[in-house]
Design a protein around this motif. Structure first.
Motif, PDB file in Angstrom:
ATOM      1  N   GLY A 289       0.813  -1.212   0.000  1.00 26.17           N
ATOM      2  CA  GLY A 289       0.000   0.000   0.000  1.00 26.17           C
ATOM      3  C   GLY A 289       0.845   1.260   0.000  1.00 26.17           C
ATOM      4  N   VAL A 290       0.207   2.347  -0.365  1.00 28.60           N
ATOM      5  CA  VAL A 290       0.896   3.630  -0.501  1.00 28.60           C
ATOM      6  C   VAL A 290       0.633   4.491   0.738  1.00 28.60           C
ATOM      7  CG1 VAL A 290       1.036   5.747  -1.875  1.00 28.60           C
ATOM      8  CG2 VAL A 290       0.790   3.519  -3.006  1.00 28.60           C
ATOM      9  N   GLY A 291       1.680   5.131   1.223  1.00 25.51           N
ATOM     10  CA  GLY A 291       1.564   6.021   2.363  1.00 25.51           C
ATOM     11  C   GLY A 291       1.716   5.294   3.687  1.00 25.51           C
ATOM     12  N   LEU A 292       1.728   6.071   4.750  1.00 22.67           N
ATOM     13  CA  LEU A 292       1.960   5.532   6.092  1.00 22.67           C
ATOM     14  C   LEU A 292       0.830   4.629   6.583  1.00 22.67           C
ATOM     15  CD1 LEU A 292       3.340   8.799   7.719  1.00 22.67           C
ATOM     16  CD2 LEU A 292       4.651   6.750   7.165  1.00 22.67           C
ATOM     17  N   VAL A 293      -0.388   4.979   6.313  1.00 23.89           N
ATOM     18  CA  VAL A 293      -1.520   4.247   6.867  1.00 23.89           C
ATOM     19  C   VAL A 293      -1.755   2.928   6.137  1.00 23.89           C
ATOM     20  CG1 VAL A 293      -3.991   4.343   7.372  1.00 23.89           C
ATOM     21  CG2 VAL A 293      -2.567   6.377   7.703  1.00 23.89           C
ATOM     22  N   GLU A 294      -1.909   2.977   4.804  1.00 20.62           N
ATOM     23  CA  GLU A 294      -2.127   1.740   4.037  1.00 20.62           C
ATOM     24  C   GLU A 294      -1.016   0.728   4.289  1.00 20.62           C
ATOM     25  OE1 GLU A 294      -2.630   2.150  -0.188  1.00 20.62           O
ATOM     26  OE2 GLU A 294      -4.242   3.600   0.033  1.00 20.62           O
ATOM     27  N   SER A 295       0.217   1.192   4.258  1.00 22.60           N
ATOM     28  CA  SER A 295       1.342   0.260   4.421  1.00 22.60           C
ATOM     29  C   SER A 295       1.361  -0.343   5.827  1.00 22.60           C
ATOM     30  CB  SER A 295       2.674   0.943   4.088  1.00 22.60           C
ATOM     31  OG  SER A 295       2.915   2.041   4.936  1.00 22.60           O
ATOM     32  N   ALA A 296       1.036   0.439   6.840  1.00 22.03           N
ATOM     33  CA  ALA A 296       1.016  -0.084   8.212  1.00 22.03           C
ATOM     34  C   ALA A 296      -0.091  -1.118   8.388  1.00 22.03           C
ATOM     35  CB  ALA A 296       0.843   1.055   9.215  1.00 22.03           C
ATOM     36  N   ILE A 297      -1.266  -0.823   7.887  1.00 19.11           N
ATOM     37  CA  ILE A 297      -2.391  -1.756   8.017  1.00 19.11           C
ATOM     38  C   ILE A 297      -2.091  -3.062   7.291  1.00 19.11           C
ATOM     39  CG2 ILE A 297      -4.787  -2.183   7.311  1.00 19.11           C
ATOM     40  CD1 ILE A 297      -5.259   0.854   7.808  1.00 19.11           C
TER      41      ILE A 297
END
Length: 178
Positions: free
Chosen positions: A18-26
């Motif tokens: 995923g792209v960005g901090l949130v998508e990638s963390a989830i």
């Protein structure tokens, strides 16, 4: 396990998170919960704060999450905003800053160099944060596609295809992939 952002930055040998901090963390957390990898290698593109040239390839085991407002004393955080992997094998060429925003003000972003931060990538800080939580060794390999200036997006688009080829060739040369 080799991971990458996704969308227009995918590789046949890497799992997109995923792209960005949130998508990638989830998405990385979900992966670690269901099938925890022994090791994480994040690969992707980066913008340079000025020291590194387009198509330079950098390895890192450190990431920061410092917003531009921090550089102008317009904000603060109670959170630890610099992380380092315990991975003893990763080279540590530069700190990679992560934000959900792409920087376009070269006058402001040159200040990142004072903190030892050389490049920016939207996902890497969250990758280190998840890896730390799950006690997974992690490293990152990045190719510079642009400078953090008013032409950042245009240069990223213009250089992206060649940069991904150079990154793939680097991984082959280092015998990380075949």
């Amino acid at each position: 396990m080799i991971i990458c952002a996704g969308r227009n930055e995918v590789f046949p040998f890497a799992t997109p998170i995923g792209v960005g901090l949130v998508e990638s963390a989830i998405n990385l957390t979900r992966q670690c919960l269901f099938d925890k990898p022994d090791y994480l290698l994040f690969i992707g593109s980066a913008g340079s704060y000025g020291e590194h040239k387009v198509f330079d390839i950098l390895e890192s085991k450190r990431a920061s999450n410092i917003e531009l407002s921090f550089l102008t004393n317009s904000s603060y955080t109670p959170l630890d905003n610099v992380l380092e992997s315990e991975n003893k094998f990763a080279r540590n060429d530069t700190i990679v800053n992560s934000s959900n925003y792409i920087s376009t003000n070269s006058e402001l972003t040159k200040n990142f160099k004072e903190y030892g931060i050389g490049i920016e990538n939207m996902e890497y800080f969250s990758v280190l944060q998840v890896a730390k939580q799950f006690e997974i060794p992690v490293a990152g390999i990045f190719v510079v596609t642009n400078f953090t200036d008013e032409n950042a997006h245009e240069d990223f688009m213009k250089n992206h295809k060649v940069a991904m080829e150079k990154l793939t060739n680097y991984l082959v040369e280092k015998q990380i992939i075949k």
